[in-house]
Design an enzyme around this catalytic site. Sequence first.
Site, PDB file in Angstrom:
ATOM      1  CE1 TYR A  37      16.971   0.764 -20.561  1.00  0.00           C
ATOM      2  CE2 TYR A  37      18.621   2.389 -21.187  1.00  0.00           C
ATOM      3  CZ  TYR A  37      17.770   1.848 -20.251  1.00  0.00           C
ATOM      4  OH  TYR A  37      17.711   2.395 -18.985  1.00  0.00           O
ATOM      5  CB  THR A  59      -0.912   0.003   1.237  1.00  0.00           C
ATOM      6  OG1 THR A  59      -1.755  -1.155   1.186  1.00  0.00           O
ATOM      7  CG2 THR A  59      -1.787   1.239   1.294  1.00  0.00           C
ATOM      8  CB  THR A 113      -3.878  -0.280  10.969  1.00  0.00           C
ATOM      9  OG1 THR A 113      -3.561  -0.357   9.576  1.00  0.00           O
ATOM     10  CG2 THR A 113      -3.078  -1.329  11.717  1.00  0.00           C
ATOM     11  CB  VAL A 161      12.487  -0.033 -14.609  1.00  0.00           C
ATOM     12  CG1 VAL A 161      12.317  -0.694 -15.978  1.00  0.00           C
ATOM     13  CG2 VAL A 161      12.632   1.482 -14.772  1.00  0.00           C
ATOM     14  CG  HIS A 164      -0.810   2.073   7.817  1.00  0.00           C
ATOM     15  ND1 HIS A 164       0.552   2.253   7.754  1.00  0.00           N
ATOM     16  CD2 HIS A 164      -0.998   0.837   8.332  1.00  0.00           C
ATOM     17  CE1 HIS A 164       1.165   1.172   8.209  1.00  0.00           C
ATOM     18  NE2 HIS A 164       0.248   0.286   8.559  1.00  0.00           N
TER      19      HIS A 164
END
Length: 510
Positions: free
Chosen positions: A358, A174, A272, A379, A213
């Site tokens: 690339y 999360t 939570t 990535v 949270h």
Amino acid sequence: MGSLDTNPISFSAFTDDKTAFEPLNPEDVRAYLHKAVDFISDYYSNVESMPVLPNVKPGYLQDELSASPPTHSAPFDVTMKELRTSVVPGMTHWASPNFFAFFPSTNSAAAIAGDLIASAMNTVGFTWQASPAATEMEVLALDWLAQLLRLPTTFMNRTSTGCGTGGGVILGTTSEAMLVTLVAARDAALRRSGSVGVSHLPRLAVYAADQTHSTFFKACRLAGFDPANIRSIPTGPETNYGLDPSKLLEVMQADADAGLVPTYVCATVGTTSSNAVDPVGSIADVATMFNAWVHVDAAYAGSACICPEFRHHLDGVEHVDSISMSPHKWLLTCLDCTCLYVRDAHRLSDSLETNPEYLKNDATESGEVTDLKDMQVGVGRRFRGLKLWMVMRTYGTAKLQEHIRSDVAMAKMFEDFVRADNRFEVVVPRNFALVCFRIKPSGAMTEEDADEANRVLMENLNKTGKAYLAHTVIGDKFVLRFAVGSSLQEERHVRSAWDLIKKTTSSIMD
């Protein structure tokens, strides 16, 4: 110049076919994995009898295993023996049916199989072309789950009429979902305010309830927001600790009047501490007045919303900008698997896109595919969609709903036990499968005395190894959290935990 063949060197001088290192030797793969699968099966058969919390001290593993890496190889059986004798005794067993702390970390045979296969394939699906099936599977699994949650088609990658305007991506946690949406909201707000680069960044403000949270506040700092402009709005028992839209409006309007730019609001479905539910639709209505991004954190309770009787907690979701939920918490899909949906995928990818030479390819240039690297921080990415698809494909909607309902029923049973014992109180109304309870003050016992009694109760319970509970603070009270949901849990485990709680309470109060 001499001939290249003057001193011919045979390749065999460096390698010996009989002893060459083959990390993926097919027979080794088969043998090692068979032993690993036997270990896993035995673990699940025996985990109930293991102490939930280990009795080890910091640094214990370095004392038991060598502090220096081995130079020479060892039989795999030696590795497995050390796993059993040294590693397992130091584990906190989240898989134990006696684990009631935090929120559950569920698992299933289908998820384990999916994760194993994905790890073996080891694909790095950053672009569609890098592994078409990995991207297609993630898109499919996300759209299946969106349908189970009855999310608007604007959040889907594919619809019955073609591509949707939105989309999804599977992230690790999360925290990542919050971070990437904060970045997208930040960039949109900077553009709206006419900022040159990030010159107006100190003017941006973000909002959440005090029950949100803590990772939200961490993600805000990572996204560059001024800590002075991160608003934590107090909640109380009058809203069952959910965010009050009128208070949100008051704070956002005051910021706007002061020249700040309200940028992002985080609503939570199942906090939570107390499992509070923020009113999604009403919060979205307020945020829309300021053109602020609305994100819904449904990490835990989102799974319950596949059941029609809980779906109302997401009412108004069609007006938010993003929503995330984590099947690794309550939908039988092992870590890590957080599903993030956005109403406009381009708002996310515009902020996160990278396009080095690339990675250029015809599929990306066609505009017909989504490169999931552009919806996350990094990535590289794992093939997470496989295990989520395997869980939904193997068990089907009916069994997944049965799993959720069974946990909720057991939590309701525990809540009834607590309410029937006049030594205890339920601190907040139960939502889903979490019960927040405590020893209540009685006689000459003060609130401070009660806090200490509850702290001692928790410590003594956890020392037994027969149950593991965690705590929180709600309304300045020290409160015990009893979270039902471990994949192996049955009614008998809840009953045994309650018997242990009663017995331990009697021992400290007599």
